[in-house]
Design an enzyme around this catalytic site. Structure first.
Site, PDB file in Angstrom:
ATOM      1  N   LYS A   1      43.358  26.605  38.929  1.00 20.68           N
ATOM      2  CA  LYS A   1      43.515  27.450  37.733  1.00 20.68           C
ATOM      3  C   LYS A   1      44.013  28.837  38.131  1.00 20.68           C
ATOM      4  O   LYS A   1      43.845  29.266  39.277  1.00 20.68           O
ATOM      5  CB  LYS A   1      42.198  27.560  36.960  1.00 20.68           C
ATOM      6  CG  LYS A   1      41.058  28.320  37.690  1.00 20.68           C
ATOM      7  CD  LYS A   1      40.982  29.813  37.359  1.00 20.68           C
ATOM      8  CE  LYS A   1      39.937  30.520  38.196  1.00 20.68           C
ATOM      9  NZ  LYS A   1      40.286  31.749  38.835  1.00 20.68           N
TER      10      LYS A   1
ATOM     11  N   ALA B   1      40.211  28.617  42.155  1.00 17.77           N
ATOM     12  CA  ALA B   1      39.125  27.678  41.840  1.00 17.77           C
ATOM     13  C   ALA B   1      39.256  26.339  42.553  1.00 17.77           C
ATOM     14  O   ALA B   1      38.844  25.306  42.017  1.00 17.77           O
ATOM     15  CB  ALA B   1      39.002  27.466  40.326  1.00 17.77           C
ATOM     16  N   GLY B   2      39.800  26.341  43.758  1.00 18.85           N
ATOM     17  CA  GLY B   2      39.966  25.088  44.505  1.00 18.85           C
ATOM     18  C   GLY B   2      38.637  24.370  44.725  1.00 18.85           C
ATOM     19  O   GLY B   2      38.513  23.175  44.433  1.00 18.85           O
TER      20      GLY B   2
ATOM     21  N   GLY C   1      41.191  32.384  44.824  1.00 18.73           N
ATOM     22  CA  GLY C   1      41.114  32.837  43.427  1.00 18.73           C
ATOM     23  C   GLY C   1      41.704  31.804  42.488  1.00 18.73           C
ATOM     24  O   GLY C   1      42.003  32.084  41.328  1.00 18.73           O
TER      25      GLY C   1
ATOM     26  N   ASP D   1      33.086  28.877  37.428  1.00 17.04           N
ATOM     27  CA  ASP D   1      34.420  28.338  37.112  1.00 17.04           C
ATOM     28  C   ASP D   1      34.421  26.825  36.978  1.00 17.04           C
ATOM     29  O   ASP D   1      35.423  26.232  36.559  1.00 17.04           O
ATOM     30  CB  ASP D   1      35.413  28.673  38.241  1.00 17.04           C
ATOM     31  CG  ASP D   1      35.876  30.114  38.198  1.00 17.04           C
ATOM     32  OD1 ASP D   1      35.749  30.744  37.139  1.00 17.04           O
ATOM     33  OD2 ASP D   1      36.374  30.590  39.236  1.00 17.04           O
TER      34      ASP D   1
ATOM     35  N   PRO E   1      45.348  26.203  47.914  1.00 15.80           N
ATOM     36  CA  PRO E   1      44.917  27.131  48.955  1.00 15.80           C
ATOM     37  C   PRO E   1      43.424  27.441  48.829  1.00 15.80           C
ATOM     38  O   PRO E   1      42.888  27.474  47.725  1.00 15.80           O
ATOM     39  CB  PRO E   1      45.779  28.375  48.717  1.00 15.80           C
ATOM     40  CG  PRO E   1      46.419  28.200  47.395  1.00 15.80           C
ATOM     41  CD  PRO E   1      46.394  26.745  47.047  1.00 15.80           C
TER      42      PRO E   1
ATOM     43  N   SER F   1      35.830  24.837  43.120  1.00 14.60           N
ATOM     44  CA  SER F   1      35.244  24.499  41.814  1.00 14.60           C
ATOM     45  C   SER F   1      35.896  23.248  41.244  1.00 14.60           C
ATOM     46  O   SER F   1      35.219  22.400  40.645  1.00 14.60           O
ATOM     47  CB  SER F   1      35.452  25.653  40.821  1.00 14.60           C
ATOM     48  OG  SER F   1      34.786  26.800  41.276  1.00 14.60           O
TER      49      SER F   1
HETATM   50  O1  C5P Z   1      29.591  31.638  39.966  1.00 13.26           O
HETATM   51  P1  C5P Z   1      30.343  31.816  41.252  1.00 13.26           P
HETATM   52  O2  C5P Z   1      29.598  31.256  42.428  1.00 13.26           O
HETATM   53  O3  C5P Z   1      31.735  31.332  41.196  1.00 13.26           O
HETATM   54  O4  C5P Z   1      30.425  33.393  41.471  1.00 13.26           O
HETATM   55  C1  C5P Z   1      30.711  33.962  42.717  1.00 13.26           C
HETATM   56  C2  C5P Z   1      30.246  35.410  42.734  1.00 13.26           C
HETATM   57  O5  C5P Z   1      31.043  36.196  41.837  1.00 13.26           O
HETATM   58  C3  C5P Z   1      28.822  35.605  42.261  1.00 13.26           C
HETATM   59  O6  C5P Z   1      27.930  35.486  43.325  1.00 13.26           O
HETATM   60  C4  C5P Z   1      28.871  37.031  41.721  1.00 13.26           C
HETATM   61  O7  C5P Z   1      28.756  37.958  42.776  1.00 13.26           O
HETATM   62  C5  C5P Z   1      30.266  37.164  41.168  1.00 13.26           C
HETATM   63  N1  C5P Z   1      30.333  36.894  39.711  1.00 13.26           N
HETATM   64  C6  C5P Z   1      29.841  37.827  38.815  1.00 13.26           C
HETATM   65  N2  C5P Z   1      29.913  37.568  37.475  1.00 13.26           N
HETATM   66  C7  C5P Z   1      30.462  36.420  37.017  1.00 13.26           C
HETATM   67  C8  C5P Z   1      30.975  35.463  37.902  1.00 13.26           C
HETATM   68  C9  C5P Z   1      30.906  35.734  39.268  1.00 13.26           C
HETATM   69  O8  C5P Z   1      29.344  38.879  39.210  1.00 13.26           O
HETATM   70  N3  C5P Z   1      30.508  36.212  35.706  1.00 13.26           N
END
Ligand code: C5P
Length: 318
Positions: A11, A105-106, A103, A141, A99, A108
């Site tokens: 994405k 979402a690979g 950024g 994600d 990659p 995810s």
């Molecule tokens: O949910 P995910 O593991 O993808 O998020 C990675 C990091 O990004 C989280 O640990 C957090 O530090 C930050 N994050 C955030 N707010 C969000 C999504 C991600 O602060 N809504």
């Protein structure tokens, strides 16, 4: 039980706005997420043991419990213990095309594919919203990656509202192989620099759509107005990532100067993308960027937007 093969598209963020803090330590976001055709391929194969095993040829992808695909399978075993025990372990084979840590979402997308695949293999009959609910338990994600397409994401990123799918545009993706940006670092830095701009009034946060600066972007998407979409791309995290990583900033400028509809960083980076009206335009921009930055550390791809998330490509029972 049969094996299942799935396609797991990546994405990009057409929009990423940070609205405020959440009680769980995450950020309240408004995003417009868009699937792309560049995708991993996942094979789920019963292995006759009670173990979950991840295999991936990419050296930066962990094959242990840190892998989101592993976490997805472990979550399914935990949520459905008798089926997990009955069907036994799985080999999760990840063919990486997206990659890593980019950024896009690979990880995810791979996890979403595992949820969708196990739902089929164990005949669980879970609906898409039910799979998305499980997905939200271990990544912001991952729910989007299940159904993909074009969606407004709010909350932590897990509350989804699909909008008109946008699949006619192309893009050039650019990423330095050796640069990684920590997502927690990006959000933490944003909070320390821009925290004073947060909307911390609970009533306002309860209706994030009221703050959707992206409303014109949503309209442009609904009208499939490519030129407007390109102009309205937005990512708040650029404000902290670009000053800290001059090479990403310079790459972004080079991509932007090469033409196309608009250029933006995706997620917390380091990937940068340029939206294009056609494949020919995307290929011309890719060549121009390559000519300006002949650094072998720079990877470039041409791909297209796509209107779906996880797709099952083979499941002998169906
Ligand atoms: O949910 P995910 O593991 O993808 O998020 C990675 C990091 O990004 C989280 O640990 C957090 O530090 C930050 N994050 C955030 N707010 C969000 C999504 C991600 O602060 N809504």
């Amino acid at each position: 039980m049969h094996s299942v093969s799935l396609i797991a598209p990546g994405k990009i963020n057409l929009d990423l706005e940070i609205i405020g803090d959440r009680p769980d330590g995450y950020h309240s976001l408004i995003m417009i997420l868009q699937s792309i055709k560049l995708a991993d391929k996942i094979l789920l194969h019963p292995n006759g043991t009670d173990l979950l095993r991840v295999t991936c040829h990419h050296r930066e992808v962990p094959s242990n419990q840190d892998n989101l695909a592993y976490k997805a399978a472990a979550l399914m075993q935990k949520e459905f213990p008798s089926l997990g025990a009955n069907y036994g372990g799985l080999d999760i084979i990840i063919e990486k095309h997206l990659p890593v840590a980019a950024g896009l979402a690979g990880g995810s997308a791979d996890a979403a594919a595992v949820l969708v695949g196990i739902n089929l293999m164990w005949d669980l009959g879970l609906t898409q919203p039910e799979i998305e609910e499980l997905a939200a338990k271990f990544g912001s994600d991952i729910p989007f990656c299940v159904g993909g397409g074009t969606a407004i994401a709010t909350g932590r990123g897990e509350k989804l509202d699909s909008i008109t799918p946008l699949d006619h545009l192309w893009l050039v993706l650019a990423k330095y192989r050796s640069i990684t940006v920590s997502t927690p670092w990006a959000y933490k830095t944003y909070r320390s620099v821009f925290g004073h701009t947060y909307i911390n009034e609970p009533a306002s946060l309860a209706s994030p759509t009221a703050h959707i600066h992206s409303r014109p972007l949503v309209k442009a998407i609904q009208q499939k107005n490519a030129a407007e979409i390109g102009k309205l791309l937005h990512n708040d995290l650029e404000k902290v990532v670009l000053p800290e990583f001059p090479k990403i900033n310079q790459l972004r400028e080079t991509c932007q100067n090469a033409g196309g509809l608009g250029t933006m960083m995706s997620g917390s980076g380091p990937s940068v993308f340029t939206l294009c009206a056609s494949e020919t335009e995307a290929e011309a921009i890719q060549q121009q960027v390559r000519a300006k930055i002949p650094d072998p550390d720079l990877e470039l791809w041409v791909t297209q937007l796509c209107s779906h998330g996880i797709q099952v490509i083979s499941h002998p029972k169906h």
